[in-house]
Enzyme design. Structure first.
Site, mmCIF file in Angstrom:
data_model
loop_
_atom_site.group_PDB
_atom_site.id
_atom_site.type_symbol
_atom_site.label_atom_id
_atom_site.label_comp_id
_atom_site.label_asym_id
_atom_site.label_seq_id
_atom_site.Cartn_x
_atom_site.Cartn_y
_atom_site.Cartn_z
ATOM 1 N N ARG A 41 0.804 -1.222 0.000
ATOM 2 C CA ARG A 41 0.000 0.000 0.000
ATOM 3 C C ARG A 41 0.836 1.270 0.000
ATOM 4 O O ARG A 41 0.318 2.352 -0.160
ATOM 5 C CB ARG A 41 -0.896 0.038 1.246
ATOM 6 C CG ARG A 41 -2.029 -0.963 1.209
ATOM 7 C CD ARG A 41 -2.977 -0.705 2.372
ATOM 8 N NE ARG A 41 -4.110 -1.614 2.350
ATOM 9 C CZ ARG A 41 -4.097 -2.826 2.881
ATOM 10 N NH1 ARG A 41 -3.020 -3.275 3.473
ATOM 11 N NH2 ARG A 41 -5.169 -3.596 2.819
ATOM 12 N N GLN A 106 -2.333 -8.274 9.914
ATOM 13 C CA GLN A 106 -2.852 -7.830 8.615
ATOM 14 C C GLN A 106 -1.980 -8.377 7.496
ATOM 15 O O GLN A 106 -2.278 -8.172 6.329
ATOM 16 C CB GLN A 106 -2.805 -6.298 8.533
ATOM 17 C CG GLN A 106 -3.676 -5.585 9.543
ATOM 18 C CD GLN A 106 -3.441 -4.078 9.504
ATOM 19 O OE1 GLN A 106 -2.394 -3.592 9.895
ATOM 20 N NE2 GLN A 106 -4.415 -3.337 9.029
ATOM 21 N N HIS A 126 -6.291 -10.679 6.693
ATOM 22 C CA HIS A 126 -6.272 -10.521 5.233
ATOM 23 C C HIS A 126 -5.872 -11.809 4.527
ATOM 24 O O HIS A 126 -5.541 -11.789 3.352
ATOM 25 C CB HIS A 126 -5.328 -9.386 4.829
ATOM 26 C CG HIS A 126 -5.764 -8.038 5.342
ATOM 27 N ND1 HIS A 126 -4.967 -6.933 5.323
ATOM 28 C CD2 HIS A 126 -6.935 -7.635 5.904
ATOM 29 C CE1 HIS A 126 -5.614 -5.892 5.849
ATOM 30 N NE2 HIS A 126 -6.805 -6.308 6.222
ATOM 31 N N CYS A 137 -15.351 -24.926 -2.111
ATOM 32 C CA CYS A 137 -15.396 -25.833 -0.964
ATOM 33 C C CYS A 137 -14.275 -25.559 0.045
ATOM 34 O O CYS A 137 -14.168 -26.244 1.061
ATOM 35 C CB CYS A 137 -15.341 -27.282 -1.439
ATOM 36 S SG CYS A 137 -13.734 -27.758 -2.116
ATOM 37 N N CYS A 162 -14.539 -30.119 -6.256
ATOM 38 C CA CYS A 162 -15.846 -29.569 -6.634
ATOM 39 C C CYS A 162 -15.834 -28.802 -7.948
ATOM 40 O O CYS A 162 -16.870 -28.293 -8.373
ATOM 41 C CB CYS A 162 -16.362 -28.658 -5.512
ATOM 42 S SG CYS A 162 -15.540 -27.045 -5.466
ATOM 43 N N SER A 201 -0.194 1.196 10.707
ATOM 44 C CA SER A 201 -0.523 2.618 10.820
ATOM 45 C C SER A 201 -1.976 2.810 11.250
ATOM 46 O O SER A 201 -2.423 3.934 11.427
ATOM 47 C CB SER A 201 -0.244 3.324 9.498
ATOM 48 O OG SER A 201 -0.774 2.573 8.433
#
Ligand SMILES: [Zn+2]
Length: 254
Positions: A41, A106, A126, A137, A162, A201
């Site tokens: 980020r 995070q 996250h 599944c 699946c 932060s």
């Protein structure tokens, strides 16, 4: 209270850690940037150069899935080379000493687990980038075989249980917070007597809500972060410093 200087701050932190019975660390990108994992980020970070792929695009577009996996594999050398830093090791030593019931993070880099904290004790808000899951599944898949097939002829992984789509076990934009992990994080925050924010932060919710929750419940709050945060006023102790050296010194770990 903002520490006057690093030495007295580290000493105060060491005392608070010694006095606390149950410490819950809340960790963010700052603890991992020291190990070579970029902060996605941050200005110039991956997410500012490459628009993140929202969850609904991943599900609806094969092109988006191709791009998501291409980016994941491009990052592989960075993730593969990253080792737990001094900050991770300091927290792991407190875990081993029985002081830390759980770590809320995070981060998606698996470095708390790599430092010796059991997977069950790491609450990942996250998700985790070191493996993948079926979106249908939730079957777990490892990254290596997916990479081999994709690099061979761009084959996208499909669940053999699946037939569902497989995606890294991270939480994408637009995917919604994982309810189970959120509940566990809240329980951990309400059960601790010291919430130790390390390298976050505190601008992204729900992260930003945990310090107030801990304080209202009578716990102490420490924030160790390189830059000041909006919640510094609320904290019993603030250390604006590098994570590894600060946490390492506070717990007596080199
Ligand atoms: Zn499946």
């Amino acid at each position: 209270m903002i520490a006057r200087d690093l030495r007295s701050g580290v000493e105060a932190l060491g005392n608070m850690i010694a006095e606390a019975k149950s410490i819950v660390p809340f960790t963010g990108a700052g603890i991992s940037t020291e190990t070579g994992i970029p902060d996605f980020r941050s200005p110039g970070g991956l997410w500012t150069r490459n628009r993140p792929i929202p969850f609904d695009e991943f599900v609806s577009s094969q092109e988006a899935r191709d791009e998501a996996w291409r980016r994941r594999f491009a990052m592989e050398p960075v993730f593969a080379a990253a080792k737990p830093g001094r900050g991770h090791r300091a927290l792991a030593s407190l875990y081993k000493a029985g002081k830390i019931p759980a770590i809320i993070t995070q981060n998606i880099d698996n470095l708390h687990q790599d430092s010796g904290v059991p997977d069950e004790q790491v609450i990942e808000l996250h998700g985790n980038n070191s493996y993948a899951r079926c979106l249908g599944c939730h079957e777990r898949y490892e990254i290596d075989p997916i990479r081999v097939a994709f690099l061979r002829d761009e084959t996208l992984p499909v669940c053999d249980q699946c037939g569902g789509m497989i995606k890294t076990a991270t939480i994408s934009f637009g995917q919604g917070m994982p309810e189970h992990e959120m509940r566990r994080a809240q329980e951990a925050v309400l059960a601790c007597d010291l919430l130790l924010v390390a390298g976050s932060s505190l601008v992204v919710f729900p992260a930003a809500g945990f310090p107030a929750m801990a304080k209202q419940n009578g716990a102490k709050l420490v924030i160790v972060n390189r830059e000041p945060t909006d919640l510094d006023d609320m904290a019993d102790l603030v250390l604006n410093a590098e994570l590894g050296p600060t946490l390492g010194a506070a717990v007596g770990l080199n």
